[in-house]
Design an enzyme around this catalytic site. Structure first.
Site, PDB file in Angstrom:
ATOM      1  N   LYS A 116       0.814  -1.221   0.000  1.00  0.00           N
ATOM      2  CA  LYS A 116       0.000   0.000   0.000  1.00  0.00           C
ATOM      3  C   LYS A 116       0.848   1.272   0.000  1.00  0.00           C
ATOM      4  CE  LYS A 116      -3.412  -2.773   0.036  1.00  0.00           C
ATOM      5  NZ  LYS A 116      -4.187  -3.011  -1.176  1.00  0.00           N
ATOM      6  N   GLY A 165      -8.740  -2.184   5.994  1.00  0.00           N
ATOM      7  CA  GLY A 165      -8.839  -1.658   7.355  1.00  0.00           C
ATOM      8  C   GLY A 165      -8.055  -2.426   8.412  1.00  0.00           C
ATOM      9  N   GLU A 200      -0.327   8.484   7.395  1.00  0.00           N
ATOM     10  CA  GLU A 200      -1.148   9.404   6.621  1.00  0.00           C
ATOM     11  C   GLU A 200      -1.861  10.342   7.583  1.00  0.00           C
ATOM     12  OE1 GLU A 200      -4.056   7.410   4.205  1.00  0.00           O
ATOM     13  OE2 GLU A 200      -2.616   6.866   2.656  1.00  0.00           O
ATOM     14  N   LYS A 201      -2.182  11.533   7.101  1.00  0.00           N
ATOM     15  CA  LYS A 201      -3.104  12.394   7.834  1.00  0.00           C
ATOM     16  C   LYS A 201      -4.400  11.622   8.017  1.00  0.00           C
ATOM     17  CE  LYS A 201      -4.461  16.543   9.268  1.00  0.00           C
ATOM     18  NZ  LYS A 201      -3.677  17.360  10.221  1.00  0.00           N
ATOM     19  N   PHE A 202      -4.981  11.664   9.231  1.00  0.00           N
ATOM     20  CA  PHE A 202      -6.219  10.936   9.487  1.00  0.00           C
ATOM     21  C   PHE A 202      -7.422  11.812   9.139  1.00  0.00           C
ATOM     22  CE2 PHE A 202      -9.365   9.494  12.897  1.00  0.00           C
ATOM     23  CZ  PHE A 202      -9.902   8.509  12.095  1.00  0.00           C
ATOM     24  N   HIS A 208     -16.449   7.315   1.246  1.00  0.00           N
ATOM     25  CA  HIS A 208     -15.670   6.357   0.461  1.00  0.00           C
ATOM     26  C   HIS A 208     -16.263   6.348  -0.943  1.00  0.00           C
ATOM     27  CE1 HIS A 208     -13.892   2.108  -0.115  1.00  0.00           C
ATOM     28  NE2 HIS A 208     -14.460   2.453  -1.233  1.00  0.00           N
ATOM     29  N   ASN A 290      -8.078  -1.754  -5.646  1.00  0.00           N
ATOM     30  CA  ASN A 290      -8.517  -3.140  -5.486  1.00  0.00           C
ATOM     31  C   ASN A 290      -8.363  -3.811  -6.839  1.00  0.00           C
ATOM     32  OD1 ASN A 290     -11.078  -1.944  -3.325  1.00  0.00           O
ATOM     33  ND2 ASN A 290      -9.190  -2.938  -2.725  1.00  0.00           N
ATOM     34  N   ARG A 292      -9.142  -6.470  -8.410  1.00  0.00           N
ATOM     35  CA  ARG A 292     -10.023  -7.636  -8.582  1.00  0.00           C
ATOM     36  C   ARG A 292     -11.405  -7.132  -8.975  1.00  0.00           C
ATOM     37  NH1 ARG A 292      -9.998  -6.358  -3.015  1.00  0.00           N
ATOM     38  NH2 ARG A 292     -12.051  -5.621  -2.398  1.00  0.00           N
ATOM     39  N   ARG A 338     -26.316  -5.470   0.645  1.00  0.00           N
ATOM     40  CA  ARG A 338     -25.716  -6.793   0.896  1.00  0.00           C
ATOM     41  C   ARG A 338     -26.482  -7.462   2.025  1.00  0.00           C
ATOM     42  NH1 ARG A 338     -19.134  -6.427   0.925  1.00  0.00           N
ATOM     43  NH2 ARG A 338     -18.893  -4.891  -0.754  1.00  0.00           N
TER      44      ARG A 338
HETATM   45  C1  MV4 Z   1      -8.198   6.202   6.035  1.00  0.00           C
HETATM   46  C2  MV4 Z   1      -9.213   6.791   6.818  1.00  0.00           C
HETATM   47  C3  MV4 Z   1      -9.021   8.095   7.220  1.00  0.00           C
HETATM   48  N1  MV4 Z   1      -7.885   8.739   6.888  1.00  0.00           N
HETATM   49  N2  MV4 Z   1      -7.112   6.886   5.719  1.00  0.00           N
HETATM   50  C4  MV4 Z   1     -10.224   1.873   5.862  1.00  0.00           C
HETATM   51  C5  MV4 Z   1      -9.952   0.760   4.930  1.00  0.00           C
HETATM   52  C6  MV4 Z   1      -8.596   1.000   4.398  1.00  0.00           C
HETATM   53  N3  MV4 Z   1      -8.544   0.624   3.041  1.00  0.00           N
HETATM   54  C7  MV4 Z   1      -8.374   2.466   4.581  1.00  0.00           C
HETATM   55  N4  MV4 Z   1      -9.382   2.932   5.480  1.00  0.00           N
HETATM   56  C8  MV4 Z   1      -9.380   4.202   5.919  1.00  0.00           C
HETATM   57  N5  MV4 Z   1      -8.296   4.942   5.602  1.00  0.00           N
HETATM   58  C9  MV4 Z   1      -6.956   8.135   6.143  1.00  0.00           C
HETATM   59  N6  MV4 Z   1      -5.837   8.794   5.853  1.00  0.00           N
HETATM   60  C10 MV4 Z   1     -10.337   6.069   7.119  1.00  0.00           C
HETATM   61  C11 MV4 Z   1     -10.421   4.758   6.678  1.00  0.00           C
HETATM   62  C12 MV4 Z   1     -11.647   4.093   7.057  1.00  0.00           C
HETATM   63  C13 MV4 Z   1     -12.626   3.796   6.116  1.00  0.00           C
HETATM   64  C14 MV4 Z   1     -12.455   4.051   4.773  1.00  0.00           C
HETATM   65  C15 MV4 Z   1     -13.432   3.734   3.863  1.00  0.00           C
HETATM   66  C16 MV4 Z   1     -14.611   3.150   4.284  1.00  0.00           C
HETATM   67  C17 MV4 Z   1     -14.796   2.881   5.601  1.00  0.00           C
HETATM   68  C18 MV4 Z   1     -13.807   3.184   6.534  1.00  0.00           C
HETATM   69  C19 MV4 Z   1     -14.027   2.909   7.868  1.00  0.00           C
HETATM   70  C20 MV4 Z   1     -13.044   3.202   8.780  1.00  0.00           C
HETATM   71  C21 MV4 Z   1     -11.862   3.790   8.376  1.00  0.00           C
END
Ligand code: MV4
Length: 449
Positions: A116, A165, A200-202, A208, A290, A292, A338
């Site tokens: 990643k 996640g 990463e910055k949160f 999404h 992704n 796939r 789903r």
């Molecule tokens: C993040 C985020 C917030 N900030 N990255 C969750 C799955 C993984 N592929 C990356 N994810 C996240 N990355 C940053 N910088 C929050 C999530 C995340 C999330 C993302 C998409 C859909 C649902 C989620 C649920 C919790 C956290």
């Protein structure tokens, strides 16, 4: 074109691939575990091979068994579906070494997208906006502290081998970082056998949004619009839709163009999804690819009229993109629910025997499932039982169709997420398209009946 495809999966996606093969006139081989003997993919495939005991580590994940089944039946290609071996670069290589076509991206693309931190930098170099973060992996606590100070709190520690996640840790202030860094690394080691993490910055309440793409073996890529997948819990999506209520035509065109350019630059072929997070201000950042076909692909199929599985197969067989997919005109709106075998209170998987099963129909309704009356939902695999997809000329019409289809879905004998879906479709924030990844927090306590 391929003569015979082995379907290296189970459940609804195995049946969906089988349908595509039948339409293309390609013979099929189903593989199944001992728990899946009495399933519809086995019934409808031209041939079937039992590959081991129920647990997926003893069956669907056993590469030598899967390859042997393909060799014995003389299949010339393998469709991996989603999950299991679908993004395993080593498996794609093993297929190639065994003179079997892997229906998916190249091993190199699978490997790059699987790391990643590298995928993130590659996509940035290819022109996609990424979340502010570290340049690759963060090797020790001192550099983690320095990087976090530069990025600014809150930060998210992510496993390089992660995705979906797993192995993530939120850090809101400097004092918490050393402990979180250690935990994230050991969790990553535990889960993936690799301790590497990056920062990463949160983003705290993101949406999404993901773009569906298709690429051929000659460097051509196109996108088929986006899906909004913000409604999820514990990294399991529950409701997806296309288009996203958060994008307008201009934003879609602008981002779509960059997605296509980026995937072309890394030499991506087959079906793939580029995931983004959108923050509260509407800024969009690349998250991961992704590599796939995804569970939620039907919403894109309903809106575009493109059969993504048939496209995947034809592209893998070497047909050029312009022959596989003509000009795409998106029409209306589609929503997918789903339906899982799970306790509506605890969300714990609730396997068992389906005693009554009657699916809704009528205009704009599609159900992807391998379930039937009397079917046993085994405890060994994910709990997806059916995908209910509603298409309409507008988001309002798709919602109205989804509501009446949920009301007319009969599924008895096991606990399911149907009651939760009925509540989501009755929610005013959902109706207004006000979504983010915390949407379901409000529902947790009222999920029952
Ligand atoms: C993040 C985020 C917030 N900030 N990255 C969750 C799955 C993984 N592929 C990356 N994810 C996240 N990355 C940053 N910088 C929050 C999530 C995340 C999330 C993302 C998409 C859909 C649902 C989620 C649920 C919790 C956290």
């Amino acid at each position: 074109m391929f003569r015979k495809i082995l379907i290296a999966n189970r459940g609804e996606i195995a049946l969906r691939v089988l349908e595509a093969c039948k339409e293309l006139g390609i013979a099929t081989v189903a593989i199944y575990s001992e728990a899946d003997r009495d399933t519809l993919p086995v019934r409808f495939a031209d041939e079937s091979v039992c590959i081991g005991p129920p647990r997926s580590t003893d069956s669907y994940l056993k590469m030598p068994q899967v390859i042997s089944a393909a060799k014995i039946t003389r299949a010339d290609a393998i469709h991996p579906g989603y999950g299991f071996l679908s993004e395993n670069a080593g498996f794609a290589e093993l297929c190639a070494a065994s003179q079997i076509h892997f229906i998916g991206p190249s091993p190199a693309a699978l490997r790059l997208m699987g790391e990643k931190d590298k995928a993130r930098l590659a996509m940035a170099a290819a022109g996609l906006p990424i979340v502010p973060g570290s340049q690759g992996i963060v090797p020790d606590e001192a550099s983690a502290l320095a990087e976090a100070a530069r990025i600014g709190y809150p930060v998210l520690i992510k496993a390089s081998a992660g995705g979906g996640g797993r192995g993530m840790r939120e850090v809101f202030q400097r004092e918490e970082l050393p402990a979180a860094f250690d935990t994230a690394r050991s969790e990553a080691q535990q889960a993936f056998g690799c301790p590497d993490v990056y920062l990463e910055k949160f983003l705290q309440r993101p949406r999404h949004i993901e773009f569906q793409a298709l690429g051929d073996r000659y460097g051509k890529v196109m996108h088929l619009g986006e899906r909004e997948c913000s409604i999820q819990r514990r990294h399991q999506k529950l409701v997806e839709e296309s288009p996203s209520p958060a994008l307008d035509d201009q934003k879609r065109a602008q981002l779509g163009k960059r997605v296509v350019a980026a995937l072309q630059k890394i030499g991506y072929s087959s079906a793939g999804t580029v995931e983004f997070l959108m923050d509260e201000d509407g800024a969009i950042y690349f998250m991961e690819v992704n590599a796939r076909i995804q569970v939620e692909h039907p919403v894109t199929e309903m809106v575009t009229g493109v059969d993504l599985i048939k496209s995947q197969i034809r592209l893998a067989a070497g047909e050029p993109l312009h022959e596989v997919v003509g000009k795409v005109v998106s029409r209306g709106h589609a929503i997918e629910c789903r339906i899982n075998a799970e306790d509506p209170e605890t969300f714990a998987p609730a396997p068992g025997k389906i005693t009554a099963f009657q699916i809704p129909g009528g205009p704009g309704i599609r159900v992807d499932t391998a379930a039937y009356p009397g079917a046993q939902i085994p405890p060994y695999y994910d709990s997806l039982v059916a995908k209910l997809i509603a298409h309409g000329g507008s988001r309002e019409e798709a919602m109205a169709r989804m509501r009446r289809a949920l009301d007319m879905f009969v599924l008895e004998g096991i606990k399911t997420s149907l009651p939760l879906h009925r509540k989501i479709l009755a929610d005013s924030d959902f109706a207004a398209g006000r979504l983010n990844t915390h949407f379901l927090d409000r529902f947790a306590s009222l999920a029952a009946g």
